[in-house]
Design a protein around this motif. Structure first.
Motif, mmCIF file in Angstrom:
data_model
loop_
_atom_site.group_PDB
_atom_site.id
_atom_site.type_symbol
_atom_site.label_atom_id
_atom_site.label_comp_id
_atom_site.label_asym_id
_atom_site.label_seq_id
_atom_site.Cartn_x
_atom_site.Cartn_y
_atom_site.Cartn_z
ATOM 1 N N LEU A 11 79.053 16.213 72.027
ATOM 2 C CA LEU A 11 77.943 15.547 71.357
ATOM 3 C C LEU A 11 76.646 16.278 71.642
ATOM 4 N N GLY A 12 76.476 16.721 72.878
ATOM 5 C CA GLY A 12 75.283 17.477 73.229
ATOM 6 C C GLY A 12 75.165 18.754 72.413
ATOM 7 N N CYS A 13 76.282 19.435 72.215
ATOM 8 C CA CYS A 13 76.278 20.649 71.400
ATOM 9 C C CYS A 13 75.926 20.319 69.956
ATOM 10 N N GLY A 14 76.456 19.204 69.450
ATOM 11 C CA GLY A 14 76.144 18.792 68.087
ATOM 12 C C GLY A 14 74.678 18.466 67.929
ATOM 13 N N ALA A 15 74.108 17.797 68.934
ATOM 14 C CA ALA A 15 72.687 17.456 68.884
ATOM 15 C C ALA A 15 71.840 18.724 68.901
ATOM 16 N N ALA A 45 76.023 16.390 59.853
ATOM 17 C CA ALA A 45 75.855 16.530 61.301
ATOM 18 C C ALA A 45 76.005 15.175 61.982
ATOM 19 N N HIS A 46 75.408 14.137 61.406
ATOM 20 C CA HIS A 46 75.505 12.789 61.976
ATOM 21 C C HIS A 46 76.952 12.292 61.976
ATOM 22 N N VAL A 47 77.643 12.480 60.862
ATOM 23 C CA VAL A 47 79.030 12.030 60.747
ATOM 24 C C VAL A 47 79.913 12.772 61.756
ATOM 25 N N SER A 48 79.726 14.068 61.862
ATOM 26 C CA SER A 48 80.512 14.859 62.807
ATOM 27 C C SER A 48 80.276 14.396 64.241
ATOM 28 N N ASP A 49 79.023 14.200 64.592
ATOM 29 C CA ASP A 49 78.698 13.727 65.947
ATOM 30 C C ASP A 49 79.267 12.338 66.202
ATOM 31 N N SER A 50 79.213 11.464 65.208
ATOM 32 C CA SER A 50 79.753 10.111 65.360
ATOM 33 C C SER A 50 81.264 10.147 65.571
ATOM 34 N N TYR A 51 81.948 10.984 64.814
ATOM 35 C CA TYR A 51 83.397 11.131 64.924
ATOM 36 C C TYR A 51 83.776 11.612 66.329
ATOM 37 N N ILE A 52 83.043 12.587 66.831
ATOM 38 C CA ILE A 52 83.313 13.119 68.165
ATOM 39 C C ILE A 52 82.985 12.087 69.232
ATOM 40 N N ASP A 53 81.837 11.446 69.110
ATOM 41 C CA ASP A 53 81.406 10.471 70.108
ATOM 42 C C ASP A 53 82.379 9.303 70.212
ATOM 43 N N ALA A 54 82.956 8.889 69.099
ATOM 44 C CA ALA A 54 83.896 7.771 69.086
ATOM 45 C C ALA A 54 85.312 8.208 69.475
ATOM 46 N N GLU A 55 85.478 9.483 69.764
ATOM 47 C CA GLU A 55 86.773 10.039 70.164
ATOM 48 C C GLU A 55 87.859 9.733 69.137
ATOM 49 N N CYS A 56 87.539 9.975 67.864
ATOM 50 C CA CYS A 56 88.457 9.678 66.769
ATOM 51 C C CYS A 56 89.626 10.659 66.679
ATOM 52 N N ASN A 57 89.419 11.903 67.066
ATOM 53 C CA ASN A 57 90.458 12.912 66.926
ATOM 54 C C ASN A 57 91.692 12.516 67.732
ATOM 55 N N GLY A 58 92.811 12.369 67.052
ATOM 56 C CA GLY A 58 94.057 12.002 67.701
ATOM 57 C C GLY A 58 94.241 10.515 67.941
ATOM 58 N N ASP A 59 93.262 9.713 67.571
ATOM 59 C CA ASP A 59 93.361 8.260 67.752
ATOM 60 C C ASP A 59 94.195 7.680 66.610
ATOM 61 N N PRO A 60 95.345 7.058 66.906
ATOM 62 C CA PRO A 60 96.195 6.533 65.835
ATOM 63 C C PRO A 60 95.513 5.463 64.978
ATOM 64 N N SER A 61 94.586 4.715 65.556
ATOM 65 C CA SER A 61 93.914 3.682 64.773
ATOM 66 C C SER A 61 92.901 4.273 63.789
#
Length: 93
Positions: A11-15, A45-61
């Motif tokens: 997230l820091g890198c995205g910011a 940029a906002h959407v990408s940061d939100s996706y990363i911050d919420a730890e969506c990658n690999g989350d089955p839900s």
């Protein structure tokens, strides 16, 4: 490194990336010339940061229609096409 620390680092890198893009946009006065395009950059940029911050990658839900992760994934998938359309509109002005 825990999963949360990893996300915080990303997230820091995205910011930082977003801040650099915003500064370059302001330096070139691109916001006034390309308002739709710069708005789409900010959204992506906002959407990408939100996706990363919420730890969506690999989350089955994340595949559930009512999941914010699902919406962010759709926005990221459509972002490049929207960026192209916005650039075309801005240049036509």
């Amino acid at each position: 490194m825990t999963r949360g620390e990893k996300s915080y680092t990303r997230l820091g890198c995205g910011a930082a990336r977003r801040a650099a893009t915003r500064q370059a946009t302001e330096d070139a006065d691109a916001t006034s010339v390309y308002p739709k395009t710069t708005g789409q950059f900010e959204k992506m940029a906002h959407v990408s940061d939100s996706y990363i911050d919420a730890e969506c990658n690999g989350d089955p839900s994340a595949a559930a229609d009512d999941s914010p992760c699902y919406g962010w994934a759709l926005d990221m998938a459509m972002g490049p096409a929207m960026l192209d359309a916005d650039l075309t509109i801005d240049e036509a002005r």
